[in-house]
Design an enzyme around this catalytic site. Sequence first.
Site, PDB file in Angstrom:
ATOM      1  N   TRP A 100     -50.760  -0.660   9.374  1.00 51.58           N
ATOM      2  CA  TRP A 100     -51.934   0.008   9.989  1.00 51.58           C
ATOM      3  C   TRP A 100     -51.514   1.413  10.391  1.00 51.58           C
ATOM      4  O   TRP A 100     -50.539   1.570  11.118  1.00 51.58           O
ATOM      5  CB  TRP A 100     -52.385  -0.749  11.230  1.00 51.58           C
ATOM      6  CG  TRP A 100     -53.644  -0.148  11.784  1.00 51.58           C
ATOM      7  CD1 TRP A 100     -53.754   0.940  12.596  1.00 51.58           C
ATOM      8  CD2 TRP A 100     -54.983  -0.580  11.518  1.00 51.58           C
ATOM      9  NE1 TRP A 100     -55.062   1.223  12.859  1.00 51.58           N
ATOM     10  CE2 TRP A 100     -55.849   0.303  12.210  1.00 51.58           C
ATOM     11  CE3 TRP A 100     -55.546  -1.610  10.772  1.00 51.58           C
ATOM     12  CZ2 TRP A 100     -57.230   0.170  12.181  1.00 51.58           C
ATOM     13  CZ3 TRP A 100     -56.918  -1.737  10.743  1.00 51.58           C
ATOM     14  CH2 TRP A 100     -57.749  -0.857  11.437  1.00 51.58           C
ATOM     15  N   TYR A 116     -47.570  -6.360  16.596  1.00 51.43           N
ATOM     16  CA  TYR A 116     -47.424  -5.168  17.428  1.00 51.43           C
ATOM     17  C   TYR A 116     -46.431  -5.492  18.547  1.00 51.43           C
ATOM     18  O   TYR A 116     -45.331  -5.996  18.273  1.00 51.43           O
ATOM     19  CB  TYR A 116     -48.790  -4.707  17.937  1.00 51.43           C
ATOM     20  CG  TYR A 116     -49.698  -4.203  16.833  1.00 51.43           C
ATOM     21  CD1 TYR A 116     -49.481  -2.963  16.233  1.00 51.43           C
ATOM     22  CD2 TYR A 116     -50.771  -4.965  16.361  1.00 51.43           C
ATOM     23  CE1 TYR A 116     -50.294  -2.489  15.211  1.00 51.43           C
ATOM     24  CE2 TYR A 116     -51.593  -4.501  15.334  1.00 51.43           C
ATOM     25  CZ  TYR A 116     -51.341  -3.268  14.761  1.00 51.43           C
ATOM     26  OH  TYR A 116     -52.138  -2.795  13.748  1.00 51.43           O
ATOM     27  N   GLU A 120     -51.368  -6.637   9.633  1.00 56.09           N
ATOM     28  CA  GLU A 120     -51.283  -5.345  10.321  1.00 56.09           C
ATOM     29  C   GLU A 120     -49.945  -5.281  11.040  1.00 56.09           C
ATOM     30  O   GLU A 120     -49.443  -6.300  11.523  1.00 56.09           O
ATOM     31  CB  GLU A 120     -52.381  -5.181  11.377  1.00 56.09           C
ATOM     32  CG  GLU A 120     -53.772  -4.952  10.862  1.00 56.09           C
ATOM     33  CD  GLU A 120     -54.743  -4.648  12.006  1.00 56.09           C
ATOM     34  OE1 GLU A 120     -54.271  -4.228  13.095  1.00 56.09           O
ATOM     35  OE2 GLU A 120     -55.952  -4.845  11.813  1.00 56.09           O
ATOM     36  N   ASN A 163     -61.662  -9.703  11.458  1.00 53.47           N
ATOM     37  CA  ASN A 163     -60.471  -9.130  12.078  1.00 53.47           C
ATOM     38  C   ASN A 163     -60.250  -9.685  13.485  1.00 53.47           C
ATOM     39  O   ASN A 163     -61.184  -9.753  14.288  1.00 53.47           O
ATOM     40  CB  ASN A 163     -60.621  -7.601  12.165  1.00 53.47           C
ATOM     41  CG  ASN A 163     -59.385  -6.926  12.711  1.00 53.47           C
ATOM     42  OD1 ASN A 163     -58.357  -6.884  12.055  1.00 53.47           O
ATOM     43  ND2 ASN A 163     -59.480  -6.397  13.928  1.00 53.47           N
ATOM     44  N   GLU A 164     -59.023 -10.122  13.769  1.00 55.78           N
ATOM     45  CA  GLU A 164     -58.592 -10.523  15.119  1.00 55.78           C
ATOM     46  C   GLU A 164     -59.723 -11.237  15.864  1.00 55.78           C
ATOM     47  O   GLU A 164     -60.217 -10.760  16.890  1.00 55.78           O
ATOM     48  CB  GLU A 164     -58.104  -9.294  15.883  1.00 55.78           C
ATOM     49  CG  GLU A 164     -56.942  -8.609  15.183  1.00 55.78           C
ATOM     50  CD  GLU A 164     -56.448  -7.336  15.875  1.00 55.78           C
ATOM     51  OE1 GLU A 164     -57.020  -6.954  16.927  1.00 55.78           O
ATOM     52  OE2 GLU A 164     -55.495  -6.722  15.364  1.00 55.78           O
ATOM     53  N   HIS A 218     -50.812 -10.281  12.920  1.00 62.21           N
ATOM     54  CA  HIS A 218     -50.721  -8.857  13.231  1.00 62.21           C
ATOM     55  C   HIS A 218     -49.563  -8.658  14.207  1.00 62.21           C
ATOM     56  O   HIS A 218     -49.542  -9.279  15.270  1.00 62.21           O
ATOM     57  CB  HIS A 218     -52.031  -8.341  13.819  1.00 62.21           C
ATOM     58  CG  HIS A 218     -53.167  -8.368  12.845  1.00 62.21           C
ATOM     59  ND1 HIS A 218     -54.434  -7.910  13.163  1.00 62.21           N
ATOM     60  CD2 HIS A 218     -53.232  -8.791  11.557  1.00 62.21           C
ATOM     61  CE1 HIS A 218     -55.228  -8.065  12.113  1.00 62.21           C
ATOM     62  NE2 HIS A 218     -54.516  -8.598  11.127  1.00 62.21           N
ATOM     63  N   ARG A 257     -56.198  -3.011   2.453  1.00 61.71           N
ATOM     64  CA  ARG A 257     -57.094  -3.802   3.296  1.00 61.71           C
ATOM     65  C   ARG A 257     -58.149  -2.841   3.833  1.00 61.71           C
ATOM     66  O   ARG A 257     -57.818  -1.868   4.522  1.00 61.71           O
ATOM     67  CB  ARG A 257     -56.328  -4.469   4.431  1.00 61.71           C
ATOM     68  CG  ARG A 257     -57.177  -5.351   5.364  1.00 61.71           C
ATOM     69  CD  ARG A 257     -56.263  -6.106   6.316  1.00 61.71           C
ATOM     70  NE  ARG A 257     -56.970  -6.971   7.251  1.00 61.71           N
ATOM     71  CZ  ARG A 257     -57.174  -6.688   8.549  1.00 61.71           C
ATOM     72  NH1 ARG A 257     -56.719  -5.551   9.063  1.00 61.71           N
ATOM     73  NH2 ARG A 257     -57.808  -7.525   9.331  1.00 61.71           N
TER      74      ARG A 257
END
Length: 544
Positions: free
Chosen positions: A287, A231, A258, A162-163, A229, A85
Amino acid sequence: MRPRTAPTPRVATVAVALLGLLLSFLSLGTPAHAAPTGFRIDNGRLLEASGNDFVMRGVNHAHTWFPDRISSLSHIKAKGANTVRVVLSSGDRWTRNDTADVANVVAQCKQNKLICVLEVHDTTGYGEQSGAATLSRAADYWISVQSALTGQEDYVIVNIGNEPYGNTNYAGWTADTKAAIQKLRTAGFDHTIMVDAPNWGQDWAFTMRDNAASVFAADPDANTIFSIHMYGVFDTAAEITDYLNRFVRAKLPIVVGEFGHDHSDGNPDEDTILAVAQQLRLGYLGWSWSGNGGGVEYLDMVTNFDPDQLTSWGQRLFNGANGIAATAKEAAIYSSGGGDTTPPTAPGTPTASGVTSSSATLTWAAATDATGVTGYDVVRIGGGAETVVTSTTRTTAALTGLSPATSYTFAVYARDAAGNRSPRSATVTFTTSSGGSTAACGVGYRVTSSWPGGFQGEITLRNTGTSAINGWTLRWTFPDSQRITNLWGGTATQSGSEVSVAAAPYTATVPAAGSVTLGFTASRATANPSPTAFTLNGAACSVS
């Protein structure tokens, strides 16, 4: 990834959604999709055009901030990845990646037999992050570089932005995502489109999860994949398993676009992310390769872009249980029909002839390719973008519909049977005529002396009318990259091959039947052909 920002607020685990909502979520069927031209979605799975199931196993690479590290793609491939990516910029927050650069990234991905997920990073945290761009702006960027992506549907997935929302006004994600997808489809994009979740990509409010079915249905090609994503919001096995399984049960495609082994907003459960992704045959992209800053340097997989210096995170992702080396399978396109990843050579520099107020003809020397050149794309260059204006199997193209008295810049790409695209040719710039009758002016052009790499020239501007010319601008295009180094009798500006000369005070008035003379020195290549067309204040002059 959320670079150089404050930590995302920690969110408590949300209770299981109401049964009725889930049933309605599951009940929406998959709409019929267009005939595949590359990757496609079928029954919730990402398939290659051949029908082979494809599971992404790869990493993110911050190309837009480290454009000199393009060799990282070969290093990522060598570690076993099948996908990368690539971070790009629309120019709203960072330096824009132009069409030529995007084409080069795609070519490098193909040469290293990687599937290329391209994303615009400028949308990160929109609504909360100052300066962040909208999804609509990101879609406009993709359209501006479309010529680098057309024909690459077997190799490229377009991740719109992105996001695209932070933790403010994130309910707008649904409508904005639908509109951006439809904008790209209207523009002719046939690629699989990837969309990121809001809430800095982590969807803690479940906006993407609960609206994914309607977003998918809004894609007329039924070719959208969702990206979460993971996290700090995903620090327990229950959260990870529940989120991913909801998409699988609904037959909606999803990847973990991610994730990391640690983060400022909490400690994600990377072991479960890897295990569940493998169990469900879902893609994941860690990531990131290298170059992190702002306190999250621990997310680097290698130190200083050195593939021989794996960090503990890199070691875990590439070589650990359910990691890339153990689970990645190369895309079938690279071993069946799409094995040719070598692009043709660049076509020769085009030349313009037959220039009128609305048309011109371009001619160029053929490109070469081991398996044969199948065609050429002629692109217009302007405003930081390229637009394909025509495609041909020949080495000449007729351009029509041009505007009078307008400067145009064009270049040419070659393609081969595998869809590989050549580097761009050198550009040609010319100015169309005004479209009216010839102005009351004549131009004489001659070379008065020359030497290796340079020459001196003289231009005589004649007023063939019956009244004085008071103030003028003379324009012409050099046909072979000549460049003025000094000029007297006016003030010269030059952009590429196009020259514009404004009158000096002592040459500004040209009496009826009178003339003024300009002199100049210029650099030249071996050949030194003379310009064939001049305009005075936008109107064409006769040339003698």
